[in-house]
Motif scaffolding. Structure first.
Motif, short mmCIF file in Angstrom:
data_model
loop_
_atom_site.label_atom_id
_atom_site.label_comp_id
_atom_site.label_asym_id
_atom_site.label_seq_id
_atom_site.Cartn_x
_atom_site.Cartn_y
_atom_site.Cartn_z
N ASP A 283 -90.29 11.08 52.14
CA ASP A 283 -90.69 12.48 52.24
C ASP A 283 -92.18 12.51 52.54
N ARG A 284 -92.54 12.92 53.74
CA ARG A 284 -93.93 12.90 54.19
C ARG A 284 -94.78 13.96 53.48
N GLU A 285 -94.15 15.04 53.06
CA GLU A 285 -94.87 16.10 52.36
C GLU A 285 -95.16 15.71 50.91
N GLU A 286 -94.14 15.17 50.24
CA GLU A 286 -94.28 14.75 48.84
C GLU A 286 -94.93 13.37 48.70
N LYS A 287 -94.99 12.63 49.80
CA LYS A 287 -95.55 11.27 49.83
C LYS A 287 -94.83 10.34 48.85
N ARG A 288 -93.50 10.36 48.95
CA ARG A 288 -92.66 9.51 48.11
C ARG A 288 -91.28 9.37 48.73
N PHE A 289 -90.54 8.38 48.27
CA PHE A 289 -89.16 8.21 48.73
C PHE A 289 -88.27 9.24 48.06
N SER A 290 -87.41 9.88 48.83
CA SER A 290 -86.41 10.76 48.23
C SER A 290 -85.08 10.02 48.12
N ILE A 291 -84.88 9.04 48.98
CA ILE A 291 -83.66 8.21 48.92
C ILE A 291 -84.05 6.77 49.24
N LEU A 292 -83.50 5.86 48.45
CA LEU A 292 -83.66 4.43 48.67
C LEU A 292 -82.37 3.82 48.15
N LYS A 293 -81.47 3.42 49.06
CA LYS A 293 -80.17 2.96 48.62
C LYS A 293 -79.56 1.98 49.61
N THR A 294 -78.48 1.35 49.19
CA THR A 294 -77.70 0.46 50.05
C THR A 294 -76.32 1.07 50.24
N THR A 295 -75.85 1.07 51.47
CA THR A 295 -74.55 1.61 51.80
C THR A 295 -73.98 0.79 52.95
N ASP A 296 -73.07 1.36 53.71
CA ASP A 296 -72.55 0.68 54.89
C ASP A 296 -72.89 1.51 56.13
N PHE A 297 -72.42 1.05 57.28
CA PHE A 297 -72.69 1.71 58.55
C PHE A 297 -72.35 3.20 58.50
N TRP A 298 -71.12 3.52 58.07
CA TRP A 298 -70.69 4.92 58.04
C TRP A 298 -71.41 5.71 56.97
N GLY A 299 -71.78 5.07 55.89
CA GLY A 299 -72.54 5.74 54.84
C GLY A 299 -73.88 6.24 55.35
N VAL A 300 -74.53 5.42 56.19
CA VAL A 300 -75.82 5.81 56.78
C VAL A 300 -75.63 7.02 57.68
N ILE A 301 -74.64 6.95 58.56
CA ILE A 301 -74.41 8.06 59.49
C ILE A 301 -74.07 9.34 58.73
N ASN A 302 -73.19 9.23 57.75
CA ASN A 302 -72.82 10.42 56.96
C ASN A 302 -74.01 11.00 56.20
N LEU A 303 -74.82 10.14 55.60
CA LEU A 303 -75.98 10.59 54.84
C LEU A 303 -76.97 11.35 55.74
N ILE A 304 -77.28 10.76 56.89
CA ILE A 304 -78.23 11.39 57.81
C ILE A 304 -77.64 12.68 58.38
N ASN A 305 -76.40 12.61 58.85
CA ASN A 305 -75.73 13.79 59.43
C ASN A 305 -75.68 14.96 58.46
N SER A 306 -75.39 14.67 57.20
CA SER A 306 -75.20 15.72 56.20
C SER A 306 -76.50 16.33 55.67
N ASN A 307 -77.58 15.58 55.73
CA ASN A 307 -78.80 16.01 55.03
C ASN A 307 -80.07 16.09 55.85
N PHE A 308 -80.11 15.42 56.99
CA PHE A 308 -81.39 15.31 57.71
C PHE A 308 -81.20 15.58 59.21
N PRO A 309 -81.24 16.85 59.62
CA PRO A 309 -81.12 17.16 61.04
C PRO A 309 -82.32 16.62 61.81
#
Length: 158
Positions: free
Chosen positions: A38-64
């Motif tokens: 998070d560039r505004e808060e100057k901290r990580f909002s998410i730091l995790k391990t997932t799989d290929f589809w987990g990455v796509i779903n996470l970005i698609n759902s939360n970060f346009p």
């Protein structure tokens, strides 16, 4: 800790503004690390391990795309497979397959991201950092694994 932010939904008079609140780092592989800084808060909002589809779903759902400054995807640069300490030819071949799948996953993530309007930068792997050093550099106090730290180092402070 996952944070689902509503800031990306803000609009100005002329439509949706480009806000670039987040920088995302992805370390592709069987266990894919993802870091959302998070560039505004100057901290990580998410730091995790997932799989290929987990990455796509996470970005698609939360970060346009309008909410993301840049999406870094680690692209391994290994062109050959050889390891002095390898126990057998089968071990070397297995390593080659693993590297090939990481490269292909990085390519697929890149195509998906560009096709969906994200700015993408493929980058070489940075040096490995242990959890103590990562915590000292970034201020992250939670547990991490190497995949998360690799993704985090790409996104941190950008």
């Amino acid at each position: 800790m996952e944070q689902h932010d509503t800031r990306a939904a803000k609009q100005d008079q002329g439509g949706v503004e480009e806000v670039n609140w987040y920088t995302i780092g992805i370390d592709p592989g069987k266990n894919t690390g993802i870091a959302v800084y998070d560039r505004e808060e100057k901290r990580f909002s998410i730091l995790k391990t997932t799989d290929f589809w987990g990455v796509i779903n996470l970005i698609n759902s939360n970060f346009p795309p309008r909410a993301v400054n840049i999406l870094f995807i680690e692209l391994p640069e290994t062109k050959h497979v050889w390891h002095k300490g390898a126990s057998s030819r089968a071990a070397i071949e297995r390593t080659g397959v693993n590297i090939g799948s990481c490269i292909r996953e990085a390519e697929l993530l890149t195509k998906w991201a560009i096709g969906n309007g994200y700015r993408v930068l493929n980058c070489k792997p940075r040096g490995k950092v242990d959890s103590k050093r990562f915590s000292k550099l970034t201020g992250w106090t939670g547990r991490t694994n190497q995949h998360e730290r690799d993704a985090g180092m790409m996104a941190f402070g950008v």
